[in-house]
Design a protein around this motif. Structure first.
Motif, short mmCIF file in Angstrom:
data_model
loop_
_atom_site.label_atom_id
_atom_site.label_comp_id
_atom_site.label_asym_id
_atom_site.label_seq_id
_atom_site.Cartn_x
_atom_site.Cartn_y
_atom_site.Cartn_z
N ALA A 77 9.19 1.84 -5.70
CA ALA A 77 9.46 2.82 -4.65
C ALA A 77 8.19 3.13 -3.87
O ALA A 77 8.19 3.20 -2.63
CB ALA A 77 10.04 4.09 -5.26
N LYS A 78 7.07 3.33 -4.59
CA LYS A 78 5.80 3.61 -3.92
C LYS A 78 5.36 2.43 -3.05
O LYS A 78 4.88 2.63 -1.93
CB LYS A 78 4.72 3.94 -4.95
N LEU A 79 5.52 1.23 -3.57
CA LEU A 79 5.15 0.05 -2.80
C LEU A 79 5.98 -0.06 -1.53
O LEU A 79 5.45 -0.32 -0.44
CB LEU A 79 5.33 -1.21 -3.66
N ALA A 80 7.29 0.13 -1.65
CA ALA A 80 8.17 0.01 -0.49
C ALA A 80 7.80 1.03 0.59
O ALA A 80 7.78 0.71 1.79
CB ALA A 80 9.63 0.19 -0.91
N ILE A 81 7.50 2.25 0.16
CA ILE A 81 7.07 3.27 1.14
C ILE A 81 5.74 2.86 1.76
O ILE A 81 5.54 2.99 2.98
CB ILE A 81 6.95 4.65 0.47
N GLY A 82 4.83 2.34 0.95
CA GLY A 82 3.53 1.92 1.47
C GLY A 82 3.65 0.80 2.50
O GLY A 82 2.94 0.82 3.53
N VAL A 83 4.53 -0.15 2.27
CA VAL A 83 4.74 -1.23 3.22
C VAL A 83 5.32 -0.69 4.52
O VAL A 83 4.89 -1.06 5.62
CB VAL A 83 5.66 -2.32 2.62
N SER A 84 6.30 0.18 4.41
CA SER A 84 6.90 0.79 5.60
C SER A 84 5.88 1.63 6.35
O SER A 84 5.81 1.60 7.59
CB SER A 84 8.10 1.65 5.20
N LEU A 85 5.07 2.38 5.62
CA LEU A 85 4.04 3.21 6.23
C LEU A 85 3.03 2.36 6.99
O LEU A 85 2.63 2.70 8.12
CB LEU A 85 3.33 4.03 5.15
N SER A 86 2.62 1.25 6.40
CA SER A 86 1.66 0.37 7.07
C SER A 86 2.22 -0.16 8.38
O SER A 86 1.53 -0.17 9.41
CB SER A 86 1.30 -0.80 6.14
N GLN A 87 3.48 -0.58 8.37
CA GLN A 87 4.11 -1.09 9.58
C GLN A 87 4.27 0.02 10.62
O GLN A 87 4.07 -0.20 11.82
CB GLN A 87 5.47 -1.69 9.25
N ALA A 88 4.62 1.22 10.17
CA ALA A 88 4.80 2.35 11.09
C ALA A 88 3.47 2.73 11.75
O ALA A 88 3.42 3.03 12.94
CB ALA A 88 5.40 3.54 10.36
N LYS A 89 2.39 2.74 10.97
CA LYS A 89 1.08 3.07 11.52
C LYS A 89 0.65 2.04 12.57
O LYS A 89 0.12 2.39 13.62
CB LYS A 89 0.04 3.14 10.40
N SER A 90 0.90 0.76 12.27
CA SER A 90 0.58 -0.29 13.23
C SER A 90 1.39 -0.13 14.51
O SER A 90 0.88 -0.29 15.63
CB SER A 90 0.85 -1.66 12.60
N THR A 91 2.66 0.21 14.36
CA THR A 91 3.53 0.38 15.52
C THR A 91 3.12 1.60 16.34
O THR A 91 3.14 1.57 17.57
CB THR A 91 4.99 0.52 15.07
N ALA A 92 2.72 2.68 15.66
CA ALA A 92 2.27 3.87 16.38
C ALA A 92 1.03 3.57 17.21
O ALA A 92 0.90 4.03 18.36
CB ALA A 92 1.99 5.01 15.40
N ALA A 93 0.11 2.79 16.65
CA ALA A 93 -1.10 2.42 17.38
C ALA A 93 -0.76 1.55 18.59
O ALA A 93 -1.31 1.72 19.69
CB ALA A 93 -2.06 1.67 16.45
N LEU A 210 13.90 3.86 1.47
CA LEU A 210 14.76 5.00 1.12
C LEU A 210 15.78 4.59 0.06
O LEU A 210 16.04 5.36 -0.88
CB LEU A 210 15.47 5.53 2.36
N ALA A 211 16.35 3.40 0.20
CA ALA A 211 17.32 2.94 -0.80
C ALA A 211 16.68 2.79 -2.18
O ALA A 211 17.28 3.16 -3.19
CB ALA A 211 17.92 1.61 -0.35
N LEU A 212 15.46 2.27 -2.23
CA LEU A 212 14.77 2.11 -3.51
C LEU A 212 14.35 3.46 -4.08
O LEU A 212 14.35 3.64 -5.31
CB LEU A 212 13.55 1.19 -3.33
N VAL A 213 14.01 4.40 -3.21
CA VAL A 213 13.73 5.77 -3.65
C VAL A 213 14.99 6.38 -4.26
O VAL A 213 14.94 7.04 -5.32
CB VAL A 213 13.21 6.63 -2.47
N ASN A 214 16.12 6.17 -3.60
CA ASN A 214 17.39 6.71 -4.12
C ASN A 214 17.72 6.12 -5.49
O ASN A 214 18.21 6.83 -6.38
CB ASN A 214 18.52 6.42 -3.13
N THR A 215 17.47 4.83 -5.65
CA THR A 215 17.72 4.20 -6.94
C THR A 215 16.85 4.81 -8.02
O THR A 215 17.32 5.11 -9.13
CB THR A 215 17.44 2.68 -6.85
#
Length: 222
Positions: A77-93, A210-215
């Motif tokens: 779950a932490k890894l999945a959030i981290g991957v999403s966060l990295s992509q979101a930060k790149s997209t925000a920039a 989010l799905a992995l967090v829910n699991t």
């Protein structure tokens, strides 16, 4: 008076700048991937990803870290959030640079695009903050600055996980709001297509996280 030649030159310079921005922030930098991965580790990732809406995206984005995750839903779950966060930060920039570039050409019919991009930057930055909050909560839950996992009650676990779920759901909503703004545009062309495609990648990763967090929330109580 602006001539046709001047207008064409301005448009050319705008799209050249756009492509340079896109190329300069196109790659997502993630943590170094471990070298050793077992079949069992990969099977755990694959099986877990089957619970997401985009299992192929999930497996591709996470399988390189299978040896670090092993069979831990919390680490996954932490890894999945981290991957999403990295992509979101790149997209925000990317969007922030694009917003400044489009603003320079607002006289050439890009007023609406400029306003939508500014709103989108705000949405994605909010999503980044919410994912950071989710990661902080998960790290605290595993003994970093919080109650050690072995001493945590079921009620505490569920309360903390509900916070993570709320933040991740809010992040996904913010990303949806961003793409909704572009879908309502009649203009946009290359900008609209490129930004929406990029945001769809972020949304898929966030949805999977989010799905992995829910699991984990449903099956990981002590």
């Amino acid at each position: 008076m602006v001539t046709v030649s001047q207008s064409h030159t301005t448009t050319f310079l705008f799209f050249t700048t756009f492509l340079l921005i896109f190329g300069s922030i196109s790659a997502v930098r993630l943590l170094p991937r471990p070298n050793t991965t077992t079949t069992n580790d990969l099977d755990f990732i694959r099986t877990s990803c089957n619970a997401t809406l985009y299992p192929d995206v999930c497996f591709t984005s996470l399988s390189g870290y299978a040896s670090a995750v092993q069979d831990s839903p919390a680490r996954l779950a932490k890894l999945a959030i981290g991957v999403s966060l990295s992509q979101a930060k790149s997209t925000a920039a990317f969007l922030s640079k694009l917003s400044r570039s489009v603003a320079k050409y607002s006289g050439d019919g890009h007023q609406t695009a400029s306003a939508v991009i500014r709103d989108c930057v705000s949405n994605v930055e909010d999503a980044v903050d919410e994912m950071r909050g989710s990661l902080r909560q998960l790290r605290d839950m595993n003994g970093r600055g919080g109650v050690p996992a072995a001493r945590r009650s079921v009620e505490t676990f569920r309360f903390q996980m509900s916070n993570v779920q709320t933040w991740m759901s809010a992040a996904l909503t913010d990303e949806d709001t961003c793409t909704d703004g572009f879908e309502d545009m009649d203009e946009g062309g290359l900008i609209k297509t490129t930004v929406c495609d990029r945001l769809e990648e972020v949304k898929r990763l966030t949805s999977n996280a989010l799905a992995l967090v829910n699991t984990y929330a449903n099956n990981g109580a002590p």
